[in-house]
Design a protein around this motif. Structure first.
Motif, PDB file in Angstrom:
ATOM      1  N   LYS A   1       0.675  -1.124   0.072  1.00 45.84           N
ATOM      2  CA  LYS A   1       0.100   0.040   0.011  1.00 45.84           C
ATOM      3  C   LYS A   1       0.929   1.190   0.006  1.00 45.84           C
ATOM      4  O   LYS A   1       1.988   1.328   0.593  1.00 45.84           O
ATOM      5  CB  LYS A   1      -1.028  -0.011   1.209  1.00 45.84           C
ATOM      6  CG  LYS A   1      -1.875  -1.231   1.283  1.00 45.84           C
ATOM      7  CD  LYS A   1      -2.873  -1.274   0.140  1.00 45.84           C
ATOM      8  CE  LYS A   1      -3.898  -2.274   0.370  1.00 45.84           C
ATOM      9  NZ  LYS A   1      -3.615  -3.562   0.383  1.00 45.84           N
ATOM     10  N   VAL A   2       0.229   2.189  -0.583  1.00 45.83           N
ATOM     11  CA  VAL A   2       1.095   3.665  -0.695  1.00 45.83           C
ATOM     12  C   VAL A   2       0.108   4.691  -0.161  1.00 45.83           C
ATOM     13  O   VAL A   2      -1.146   4.563  -0.378  1.00 45.83           O
ATOM     14  CB  VAL A   2       1.537   3.765  -2.158  1.00 45.83           C
ATOM     15  CG1 VAL A   2       2.165   5.172  -2.132  1.00 45.83           C
ATOM     16  CG2 VAL A   2       2.399   2.869  -2.767  1.00 45.83           C
ATOM     17  N   VAL A   3       0.369   5.657   0.564  1.00 42.98           N
ATOM     18  CA  VAL A   3      -0.293   6.619   1.202  1.00 42.98           C
ATOM     19  C   VAL A   3       0.566   8.121   0.884  1.00 42.98           C
ATOM     20  O   VAL A   3       1.827   8.232   0.849  1.00 42.98           O
ATOM     21  CB  VAL A   3      -0.427   6.459   2.812  1.00 42.98           C
ATOM     22  CG1 VAL A   3      -0.939   7.858   3.298  1.00 42.98           C
ATOM     23  CG2 VAL A   3      -1.263   5.355   3.052  1.00 42.98           C
ATOM     24  N   ILE A   4      -0.359   9.060   0.588  1.00 40.57           N
ATOM     25  CA  ILE A   4       0.307  10.156   0.161  1.00 40.57           C
ATOM     26  C   ILE A   4      -0.230  10.982   1.168  1.00 40.57           C
ATOM     27  O   ILE A   4      -1.387  11.428   1.665  1.00 40.57           O
ATOM     28  CB  ILE A   4      -0.446  10.791  -1.179  1.00 40.57           C
ATOM     29  CG1 ILE A   4       0.057  10.069  -2.106  1.00 40.57           C
ATOM     30  CG2 ILE A   4       0.131  12.367  -1.430  1.00 40.57           C
ATOM     31  CD1 ILE A   4      -0.770  10.390  -3.535  1.00 40.57           C
ATOM     32  N   LEU A   5       0.674  11.765   2.199  1.00 45.43           N
ATOM     33  CA  LEU A   5       0.470  12.704   3.109  1.00 45.43           C
ATOM     34  C   LEU A   5       1.302  14.187   2.982  1.00 45.43           C
ATOM     35  O   LEU A   5       2.297  14.038   2.407  1.00 45.43           O
ATOM     36  CB  LEU A   5       1.205  11.952   4.389  1.00 45.43           C
ATOM     37  CG  LEU A   5       0.851  12.704   5.787  1.00 45.43           C
ATOM     38  CD1 LEU A   5      -0.646  12.704   6.121  1.00 45.43           C
ATOM     39  CD2 LEU A   5       1.952  12.058   6.718  1.00 45.43           C
TER      40      LEU A   5
END
Length: 208
Positions: A75-79
């Motif tokens: 999974k990849v998250v943009i913060l």
């Protein structure tokens, strides 16, 4: 009325010799048709289609490379961090979301998708960071101009330091000027930088 159409596409296509050649020929031919606005419109359409084809080919190649090394459940998250707040981003608000989730076919944790994907973004507090980011294998981190002090406070917190992606060094800091927009030039740069980051982390052996 004259329409100038060469400059922006030319800058975008400067890395592709074949397309540079086409654009140069168009620029030479254009001088003989200054009176015909319709000619400019046709050429604009041709260039846009060439840009789109080049981008699709590039994204397709990178998607294949990533598919061979990244597990489907990763999974990849943009913060993004501002002066006083944090934000999560989905597929439709810039910050590389269009590239990561749509072009490369990667996913965010379910909880992130539930709160951020419909509107394109969602606010986030430090206290609930583990709830949403604990399943993230990779983090893309943006820091706004006035967000540096807030970033320091967040990164000094055990809640941040204990995130799995942070512990294995899978955090990519992105430049807001490059990742804010969704025009062809910006998307191409976001694609190259994001794919290079993901591939480099896999080659280094983290995560697995």
């Amino acid at each position: 009325m004259k329409i100038i159409i060469i400059s922006v596409p030319y800058l975008f296509l400067s890395r592709n010799n074949f397309l540079i050649y086409i654009v140069k020929q168009i620029a030479l031919a254009r001088s003989a048709y200054r009176r015909y606005t319709s000619f400019n419109i046709v050429i604009t359409i041709i260039i846009i289609k060439l840009m789109a084809r080049c981008f699709r080919q590039n994204s397709g190649q990178k998607e294949k490379k990533l598919a061979s090394v990244i597990e489907k459940n990763e999974k990849v998250v943009i913060l993004e961090i501002s002066e006083k707040e944090m934000f999560l981003y989905g597929t439709s608000y810039g910050r590389g979301g269009e590239i990561i989730y749509n072009e490369l076919g990667l996913r965010a944790p379910v909880k992130v998708e539930e709160i951020a994907f419909e509107a394109g973004w969602a606010g986030m507090t430090l206290e609930v960071l583990p709830e949403y980011l604990a399943e993230a294998d990779y983090l893309l981190l943006g820091v706004r101009e006035l967000g540096e002090e807030n970033k320091k406070d967040i990164q000094n917190s055990p809640l941040w330091q204990n995130l799995p992606a942070v512990q294995v060094g899978c955090v990519m800091k992105y430049d807001l000027d490059s990742f804010y927009f969704q025009d062809p030039i910006a998307l191409e740069q976001q694609l190259d930088e994001t794919a290079a980051f993901l591939l480099s982390k896999q080659q280094a052996g983290a995560p697995s």
